[in-house]
Design a protein around this motif. Sequence first.
Motif, PDB file in Angstrom:
ATOM      1  N   LEU A 161      40.291 -76.466-120.635  1.00 55.64           N
ATOM      2  CA  LEU A 161      41.269 -76.748-121.697  1.00 55.64           C
ATOM      3  C   LEU A 161      40.526 -77.014-122.993  1.00 55.64           C
ATOM      4  N   TRP A 162      41.303 -77.046-124.101  1.00 59.36           N
ATOM      5  CA  TRP A 162      40.736 -77.385-125.400  1.00 59.36           C
ATOM      6  C   TRP A 162      41.024 -78.837-125.705  1.00 59.36           C
ATOM      7  N   ILE A 163      40.042 -79.531-126.260  1.00 61.33           N
ATOM      8  CA  ILE A 163      40.261 -80.869-126.817  1.00 61.33           C
ATOM      9  C   ILE A 163      39.791 -80.788-128.262  1.00 61.33           C
ATOM     10  N   ASP A 164      40.751 -80.692-129.181  1.00 65.52           N
ATOM     11  CA  ASP A 164      40.440 -80.381-130.573  1.00 65.52           C
ATOM     12  C   ASP A 164      39.641 -79.070-130.622  1.00 65.52           C
ATOM     13  N   ASP A 165      38.446 -79.061-131.235  1.00 70.40           N
ATOM     14  CA  ASP A 165      37.619 -77.851-131.302  1.00 70.40           C
ATOM     15  C   ASP A 165      36.679 -77.725-130.109  1.00 70.40           C
ATOM     16  N   LEU A 166      36.824 -78.601-129.147  1.00 69.36           N
ATOM     17  CA  LEU A 166      35.897 -78.696-128.028  1.00 69.36           C
ATOM     18  C   LEU A 166      36.429 -77.938-126.828  1.00 69.36           C
ATOM     19  N   LEU A 167      35.564 -77.190-126.134  1.00 71.49           N
ATOM     20  CA  LEU A 167      35.937 -76.506-124.910  1.00 71.49           C
ATOM     21  C   LEU A 167      35.527 -77.368-123.725  1.00 71.49           C
ATOM     22  N   SER A 168      36.517 -77.814-122.959  1.00 69.76           N
ATOM     23  CA  SER A 168      36.260 -78.617-121.767  1.00 69.76           C
ATOM     24  C   SER A 168      36.493 -77.734-120.540  1.00 69.76           C
ATOM     25  N   PHE A 200      24.089 -71.310-127.013  1.00 66.49           N
ATOM     26  CA  PHE A 200      25.253 -72.202-126.923  1.00 66.49           C
ATOM     27  C   PHE A 200      24.773 -73.639-126.789  1.00 66.49           C
ATOM     28  N   VAL A 201      25.637 -74.540-127.208  1.00 61.97           N
ATOM     29  CA  VAL A 201      25.368 -75.973-127.104  1.00 61.97           C
ATOM     30  C   VAL A 201      26.359 -76.557-126.111  1.00 61.97           C
ATOM     31  N   PHE A 202      25.868 -77.344-125.155  1.00 65.89           N
ATOM     32  CA  PHE A 202      26.748 -77.906-124.135  1.00 65.89           C
ATOM     33  C   PHE A 202      26.391 -79.365-123.879  1.00 65.89           C
ATOM     34  N   VAL A 203      27.340 -80.045-123.252  1.00 67.31           N
ATOM     35  CA  VAL A 203      27.155 -81.448-122.866  1.00 67.31           C
ATOM     36  C   VAL A 203      27.682 -81.602-121.455  1.00 67.31           C
ATOM     37  N   MET A 204      26.934 -82.308-120.615  1.00 62.89           N
ATOM     38  CA  MET A 204      27.373 -82.572-119.243  1.00 62.89           C
ATOM     39  C   MET A 204      27.246 -84.063-118.973  1.00 62.89           C
ATOM     40  N   GLY A 205      28.376 -84.695-118.583  1.00 59.53           N
ATOM     41  CA  GLY A 205      28.348 -86.088-118.177  1.00 59.53           C
ATOM     42  C   GLY A 205      28.445 -87.042-119.353  1.00 59.53           C
ATOM     43  N   HIS A 241      32.214 -81.186-118.205  1.00 62.58           N
ATOM     44  CA  HIS A 241      31.320 -80.150-118.711  1.00 62.58           C
ATOM     45  C   HIS A 241      31.944 -79.612-119.989  1.00 62.58           C
ATOM     46  N   TYR A 242      31.231 -79.693-121.103  1.00 57.92           N
ATOM     47  CA  TYR A 242      31.782 -79.306-122.394  1.00 57.92           C
ATOM     48  C   TYR A 242      30.865 -78.285-123.077  1.00 57.92           C
ATOM     49  N   VAL A 243      31.480 -77.328-123.770  1.00 53.63           N
ATOM     50  CA  VAL A 243      30.746 -76.389-124.616  1.00 53.63           C
ATOM     51  C   VAL A 243      31.192 -76.648-126.045  1.00 53.63           C
ATOM     52  N   LEU A 244      30.228 -76.890-126.947  1.00 58.82           N
ATOM     53  CA  LEU A 244      30.542 -77.265-128.322  1.00 58.82           C
ATOM     54  C   LEU A 244      30.499 -76.070-129.274  1.00 58.82           C
ATOM     55  N   GLY A 245      29.677 -75.082-128.951  1.00 58.90           N
ATOM     56  CA  GLY A 245      29.572 -73.903-129.799  1.00 58.90           C
ATOM     57  C   GLY A 245      28.874 -72.788-129.053  1.00 58.90           C
ATOM     58  N   TRP A 246      29.127 -71.551-129.480  1.00 59.29           N
ATOM     59  CA  TRP A 246      28.597 -70.400-128.723  1.00 59.29           C
ATOM     60  C   TRP A 246      28.486 -69.208-129.653  1.00 59.29           C
ATOM     61  N   SER A 247      27.355 -68.514-129.573  1.00 58.83           N
ATOM     62  CA  SER A 247      27.130 -67.293-130.343  1.00 58.83           C
ATOM     63  C   SER A 247      26.498 -66.261-129.426  1.00 58.83           C
ATOM     64  N   LEU A 248      26.972 -65.002-129.510  1.00 54.42           N
ATOM     65  CA  LEU A 248      26.436 -63.926-128.674  1.00 54.42           C
ATOM     66  C   LEU A 248      26.405 -62.641-129.480  1.00 54.42           C
ATOM     67  N   LYS A 249      25.362 -61.860-129.287  1.00 51.27           N
ATOM     68  CA  LYS A 249      25.224 -60.588-129.990  1.00 51.27           C
ATOM     69  C   LYS A 249      24.674 -59.545-129.032  1.00 51.27           C
ATOM     70  N   VAL A 250      25.363 -58.407-128.902  1.00 51.00           N
ATOM     71  CA  VAL A 250      24.873 -57.272-128.137  1.00 51.00           C
ATOM     72  C   VAL A 250      24.022 -56.405-129.055  1.00 51.00           C
ATOM     73  N   ASP A 251      22.832 -56.047-128.590  1.00 50.77           N
ATOM     74  CA  ASP A 251      21.910 -55.213-129.356  1.00 50.77           C
ATOM     75  C   ASP A 251      21.534 -55.885-130.674  1.00 50.77           C
ATOM     76  N   GLY A 252      21.127 -57.141-130.583  1.00 55.31           N
ATOM     77  CA  GLY A 252      20.731 -57.884-131.767  1.00 55.31           C
ATOM     78  C   GLY A 252      20.464 -59.335-131.413  1.00 55.31           C
TER      79      GLY A 252
END
Length: 662
Positions: free
Chosen positions: A50-57, A92-97, A253-264
């Motif tokens: 689920l989302w908590i504000d801008d945070l991915l839980s 990506f930036v994540f937080v656990m616990g 388990h939370y993900v705060l931000g994520w960036s991905l690039k194919v062929d770069g």
Amino acid sequence: MFPVSWHPYLPVLFFLCLADHLHTSGVIAGTNELVYNGFSADLKLDGKALWIDDLLSLTNGPGGTSGHAFCRYPLSFQDNPGGAISSFSTTFVFVMGFKQYKGNGMAFILSSTSDLPDDSPGEYLGLPHSNLDGHAFFAIEFDTVLNPEIGDIDDNHVGIDVNSLASVESQTAGFYNFYGEFQTVVLRSGERIQAWVDYDSKLYQLNVTLAPCPSFKPQLPLLSTTVNLSSLLSLGPVYAGFSASSRKVSSSHYVLGWSLKVDGVAQPLHNSVSSFDTAYELQNLSNFEFPRKMNILGVPLIVQAVILIVLAVLICRQLRKAKEDDEWEIKCGMPSFTYKDLVTATEGFSNKMLLGKGGFGRVYKGVLPTTTQHVAIKRVSPESKQGKKEFMAEIAILGHVRHRNLVQLLGYCRYKQELLLVYDYMANGSLDRYLYDKTTPTLDWAQRLRIIKGVASGLYYLHEDWEQVIIHRDIKASNVLLDDDMNGRLGDFGLARLHDHGVDAHTTLVAGTWGYIAPELARLGKATKATDVFAFGVFTIEVVCGRKPIGPANTSGGLLALADWVRGTWQGGSIVDAVDPELKDYDRAEVELVLKLGLLCSHSLPRSRPCMRLVMLYLEGGARLPNFHPASLVADGHEDEETDHKALSTSAATTVTILSGR
């Protein structure tokens, strides 16, 4: 104006200054690129996610189920069917616990489907157990439970999974700091952690890097391995996302931000995700907010000072790297092989091409793609006991010497943090296998004598016949390789040192292998030609006797040096009684000569040892070995101390009778 040498870091400074204006989030239209500086509704969530504000839980609260979050739009890693597979990069930036919440583990995943079961608890991290159900996947797991079957036992590792939860490679979570020292990162500490995953589809090279936030990406990856992801990335659309699961305890388990690039290269994340503010707690998840965006125009002076210090460190690092590159090229010459060629030669450093491994790393058999020549490739690991200095010594020395009884170095390669040496392939491996491995054929006396003479010839060349004196410092059976005709070739020059003829050696560090180390080297730490002669003497006796340099004593139960055992055998009867019991047919006169020569070379006084020129004369019959008794081979401790300072640069003081007709 900035100095010219700052130019590699201007983009970094530019990013820091203008980060407020570069905030993007979501899928970038028309590209295979994702940038999430905070999350929104264009992700597909299931299970506990689920989302908590801008945070991915991914999971939050009592466990027992899993959670997944995938980008709704699949990625394409292949422009045309049958075409080349694209590389990719993600961070990506994540937080656990957090405090009372325990995280069991989470994973970054590329999957052939975004419909994964949401009832995969605990140890499976929400991933498929295998690809038997047709779901091909690749995952980087951040696992914190060692063995859930016997309880919630803490673990702390990062693993690479391909179509199975049995990791193809894993390592304790951590990073290598500026000085190359490994530091552990506790995954479920409740602190922000940033991960980078980089895949080179041409070299099949996968690097996984970890660091606590805030931090620049470490130069040395945590995991670096070869893995072929073509079977997944060529299937068609591939879904990228995250997965986590929990057992009976509460987990988060939370993900705060994520960036991905194919062929770069993946875009850096916004400073609101990996902020310079490290004080970080979740008091109330429903009211959680990221730190406010930094306005560079109004930042305190102390923050500006931190930025300048970081830039200064990076500039110093770049200048030091440039200096090191110059040092490499001056001492070793330009690299001789490309990393791609060596990957191809070893079939991606396949285990089936593995010849052996040790403290330095691994040695692979290879077939060069351009010449089809068979070679041996030493792949020095970043954690190797053989450091850069030893690597450069081996290139500088073996790259110039040429002798039929020395292993030939063909060239080298540097790739990121990896160092690779390429040698002639020795089909019969190392001598120690034939001495101690009962599954190999027993060497006959003619073969053993030819090997001893060959190593003596190579060592004579190093000491006397080359333009400089080369002290090998690690002569032993495992460093003697056998070619197709069972000729002995001396190899492994990682500890070798060279100096001009007539000049004393400057080496003052004890190096070598116990059992082959001369007494004065152990006392004073100074390697000379005489210390090499001592090791050669022990090696000679070892080949004749088929016994290791240090072994159990017959009566006391302690340890006994091989030379002492042979001397005792001589005193008690005949020196020939020390010969290898497996050696059935030999010339007694030759065996006696070689054993006595080995004892003379391993004399406790360096001035009493013959030089390698004399050794060659004795072995070839050009000079008669002087008569001596076993008791004369050992000097008392007082005499040792008196002669140490005189004898270190003396090769021999042996009376020699030259035979006519030579």
